[in-house]
Design a protein around this motif. Structure first.
Motif, PDB file in Angstrom:
ATOM      1  N   UNK A   1       0.881   4.148   1.463  1.00 17.14           N
ATOM      2  CA  UNK A   1       1.442   4.821   2.648  1.00 17.14           C
ATOM      3  C   UNK A   1       2.464   3.968   3.397  1.00 17.14           C
ATOM      4  N   UNK A   2       2.956   2.915   2.737  1.00 20.03           N
ATOM      5  CA  UNK A   2       3.998   2.103   3.382  1.00 20.03           C
ATOM      6  C   UNK A   2       5.214   1.933   2.480  1.00 20.03           C
TER       7      UNK A   2
ATOM      8  N   UNK B   1       0.817  -1.226   0.000  1.00 19.99           N
ATOM      9  CA  UNK B   1       0.000   0.000   0.000  1.00 19.99           C
ATOM     10  C   UNK B   1       0.848   1.272   0.000  1.00 19.99           C
TER      11      UNK B   1
ATOM     12  N   UNK C   1      -0.486  -8.025   4.003  1.00 22.02           N
ATOM     13  CA  UNK C   1      -1.583  -7.608   3.140  1.00 22.02           C
ATOM     14  C   UNK C   1      -1.383  -8.088   1.694  1.00 22.02           C
TER      15      UNK C   1
ATOM     16  N   UNK D   1      -6.852   4.058   8.851  1.00 27.30           N
ATOM     17  CA  UNK D   1      -6.404   3.118   7.837  1.00 27.30           C
ATOM     18  C   UNK D   1      -5.516   2.072   8.531  1.00 27.30           C
ATOM     19  N   UNK D   2      -5.698   0.808   8.197  1.00 25.00           N
ATOM     20  CA  UNK D   2      -4.977  -0.239   8.939  1.00 25.00           C
ATOM     21  C   UNK D   2      -3.457  -0.108   8.838  1.00 25.00           C
ATOM     22  N   UNK D   3      -2.964   0.505   7.747  1.00 23.74           N
ATOM     23  CA  UNK D   3      -1.512   0.599   7.614  1.00 23.74           C
ATOM     24  C   UNK D   3      -0.949   1.765   8.422  1.00 23.74           C
TER      25      UNK D   3
END
Ligand code: SF4
Ligand code: SF4
Lengths: 548, 178
Positions: free
Chosen positions: A444-445, A442, A481, B39-41
């Motif tokens: 934002x990671x 994702x 994920x 948000x989970x992240x």
């Protein structure tokens, strides 16, 4: 959230202070002491290690002694407080950024929930803003009028042994990853505050062995493990046997300490001895052979990693200088660097002002494509991913990406190459050219917002494994994920520390995900002239279609 | 009303209270954040807790119909690295009994009282399953540590030795000292 009814009902044990920090809800952070327990701190430096560093860089490593973290007597010098205050003062004068970072935080809180250590431990002192306050509070007390007059009301406090303990705990729960700085409207880089704090801690001999020993080894024999030249060479040559087994080819382009080579290749030493770095190394060698590169490896500058970065800027400078000294001695034109982490951080952010510009070298130019790497015009050092991406762009590699079909790959942006030097696209271009199945984690990671592996800056030591698993949770959670969603089974990266630490992280959180360097994937895909049909990848795993 | 119906009706509040119980172990400043439905992240710890707790509740309510295994395993992996002793890490599991009794006190009937022992037994069963997974996670953590030790650095450095050699030397040293 924890309402009183639930509170009344809850077991007494549930409400007791957390063992991690001794933190009890409701208290002001200044009143919560740091409590050391086995498992929440790194072992202190061995006496002989501190002595060794002291001999080379007098005054920077405090008195060498054997001390215990859990003890209430750290055997500090009598005037330790003065040393610390003086240490802060000198650094305020010397580093403008430090002074600015001490003054300009407006406590907006934008950084508070961006640190993987806070996200993984839930400990408020791991919020970057509070981490910085640990030091800033002492700064205010000593160096600002308001702090001197108003004391605690102005967020100031005296330097005490309790504060020192807190520093040792929380400046060693920061991996200097810089994620917080991405979100700070003022660009405050808590990583640099941690660097300063660690420098200052070293002045009074408060240190960790996991950092002092590799740094000593690097200084003495050229690499973290203290591998002597013959051992280093033997290990590397051993991998030629493995390459031969997989490809049927005996490569003869690998040389050591060869004067007059065009390029000096510097790697993180883990790539010649540790699984899975060795497969990355095999990838490098195949690539260089494939394009006929004129390169050599130095057994003296056999370490890209720079643990000096985690002690003080003098040692960092010295270890960085070693690469340039070898480049000069061997008379190469420029330096190519492997998949390393903090080597690149030091190079990109500090090398130029410490040891640069390296004018005795030439501006790097790819002998294969003719591309001039202007971004390296001053440091004269190019990253293997930049170099490889350029080869791919110019169609200079014969590739069969289907040889990586057994892998569903995602890419972890290691903090140093990503946030430390801004290299975000090149590794992705390489991966996409050599693999058919690539999936991003994702948004934002990854890239600028990437989550740290949780064990950088010398925290990759076994005694704090619980802490490492917590600090790495945000990263592991994102990998989980893509594993659940796309069946990802391979986590690739361009950092040797990551190859080791992500391995542990995956074995705990996502055991069916393997970790590899990007160059390993390149090595798998390269079609070498005269090779036999490949039945396995570089780690002897069966290729898709050849199982059974 | 039957207990299962009551549990279904009050699912949200019961889950929130149960979650509050475990998050309540964290310092107040962190709880505010961890409890947020981000948000989970951006909030992996809070996400793991809330997925874990609501999953456990669902399985208590509907039994086998809900596949709890992976959810509980993930939650126990989180609990296993909080540097707590096992009893402390798992105590919150039993809290659901008291939460249910307290939150449902107005609706409590003789019929529900009769069904109650079975619910309690389910919670106990869940706790035992969780205990196994917790211990498996601890075991895994040690395996990871061991593998890291074995994987290189200690074995090949010129002056360091493999762990068993270090233990042997330590024993020898203790002998000569005593
Ligand atoms: S630099 Fe990284 S580890 Fe350190 S406070 Fe910032 S986000 Fe946390
Ligand atoms: S984001 Fe910057 S200004 Fe805001 S609290 Fe954090 S460090 Fe201070």
């Amino acid at each position: 959230m924890a309402d009183t009814k639930v509170g009344q009902m809850s077991e007494d044990v549930v409400k007791a202070p957390s063992m991690m920090t001794g933190a009890v809800p409701t208290k002001d952070w200044m009143d919560v002491p740091a409590v050391f327990k086995p498992g929440n701190y790194c072992y202190p430096g061995k006496e002989e290690m501190a002595a060794y560093h002291n001999k080379n860089l007098p005054g920077l490593f405090g008195e060498s002694r054997t001390w215990l973290v859990e003890s209430d007597d750290w055997l500090l010098p009598e005037n330790w407080k003065e040393i610390i205050i003086q240490g802060i003062k000198e650094r305020l004068d010397k580093f403008r950024s430090f002074k600015i970072f001490m003054d300009c935080c407006v406590r907006c809180g934008a950084c508070a929930d961006k640190c993987h250590f806070f996200l993984g431990t839930g400990d408020p002192k791991n919020m970057p803003v509070l981490r910085a306050e640990l030091l800033r509070s002492v700064y205010r007390n000593e160096f600002t009028k308001a702090g001197k007059i108003l004391g605690r009301l102005a967020g100031a406090r005296e330097m005490t042994f309790g504060v020192l303990k807190e520093w040792f705990m929380y400046f060693y729960q920061c991996t200097e990853c810089r994620r917080c700085s991405v979100f700070c409207p003022y660009g405050i880089d808590t990583a640099e505050i941690t660097m300063m704090a660690r420098e200052i801690l070293h002045l009074v001999g408060v240190n960790t062995n996991w950092i002092l020993e590799p740094a000593a080894n690097s200084n003495r024999t050229g690499n973290h493990l203290g591998l002597q030249p013959h051992t280093f060479k033997e290990n590397a040559e051993f991998l030629l046997d493995d390459i031969e087994e997989v490809t049927g080819l005996r490569l003869n382009s690998l040389t050591f300490n060869r004067k007059g080579a065009e390029i000096l290749f510097v790697i993180p030493s883990a790539d010649v001895f540790a699984d899975p770095g060795i497969f990355t190394f095999m990838g490098y060698l195949l690539l260089f052979d494939h394009i006929g590169l004129d390169y050599t490896i130095s057994t003296y500058s056999s370490e890209g990693g720079n643990f000096g970065l985690f002690t003080n800027n003098e040692l960092m400078k010295k270890l960085n200088g070693k690469m340039y000294a070898e480049a000069k001695r061997l008379g190469v034109k420029w330096i190519l660097g492997g998949e390393c982490g903090h080597m690149w951080r030091v190079l990109h952010q500090y090398m130029d002002t410490m040891n640069g510009p390296a004018d005795f070298l030439e501006v790097p130019k790819s002998p294969i494509t003719g591309t001039v790497f202007e971004n390296a015009a001053s440091t004269k050092m190019v990253h293997i991913s930049e170099f490889t991406a350029d080869l791919i762009k110019h169609n200079k590699l014969k590739l069969d990406p289907s040889r990586n079909n057994h892998r569903k790959v995602t890419f972890h942006d290691s903090c140093n190459p990503a946030r430390g030097m801004g290299m975000l696209d090149e590794p992705r271009e390489v991966i996409k050219a050599v693999c058919n199945n690539f999936y991003e984690m994702p948004e934002n990671t990854i890239r600028e917002q990437t989550f740290c592996c949780g064990s950088g800056t010398g925290l990759n030591t076994g005694e704090i494994m619980d802490l490492r698993m917590k600090g790495g949770l945000p990263r592991a959670n994102a990998v989980k994920h893509v594993r659940d969603k796309f069946g990802v089974n391979t986590l690739s990266c361009v950092c040797a520390i990551d190859r080791a630490t992500l391995l542990a992280l995956m074995q705990y959180w996502n055991p069916d995900v393997e970790v590899c360097g990007v160059s390993e994937l390149v090595g798998n895909a390269l079609i070498m002239e005269g090779e036999k049909e490949r039945e396995t990848g570089l780690r002897f795993e069966p290729l898709e279609g050849s199982e059974g | 009303m039957k207990l299962v119906e009551l549990l279904a009706q009050k699912e949200d509040v019961l889950v929130q209270k149960w979650l509050g119980l475990v998050l309540g172990e964290y310092p107040a400043d962190a709880v505010r954040f961890l409890g947020k439905k981000a948000d989970q992240f951006a909030n992996p710890l809070g996400h793991n807790y809330s997925t874990g707790v609501s999953g456990m509740f669902r399985s208590l309510r509907v039994g086998e119909e809900f596949e709890l295994g992976p959810v509980l395993e993930q939650l126990m992996k989180v609990r296993a690295v909080q540097e707590q002793i096992p009893s402390k890490s798992l105590a919150f599991l039993f809290g659901i009994k008291r939460i249910v009794r307290h939150e449902c006190r107005k609706e409590w009937t003789a019929e529900i009282e009769q069904e109650w022992p079975e619910f309690e037994a389910r919670v106990d069963g869940l706790a035992l399953q969780a205990f196994d997974l917790f211990m498996a996670s601890r075991e895994r953590l040690f395996q990871v540590r061991l593998r890291e030790l074995q994987s290189g650095s200690y074995l090949i450095t010129d002056h360091m030795k493999c762990p068993s050699a270090m233990v042997r030397e330590e024993k020898k040293r203790q002998k000569t000292e005593s």
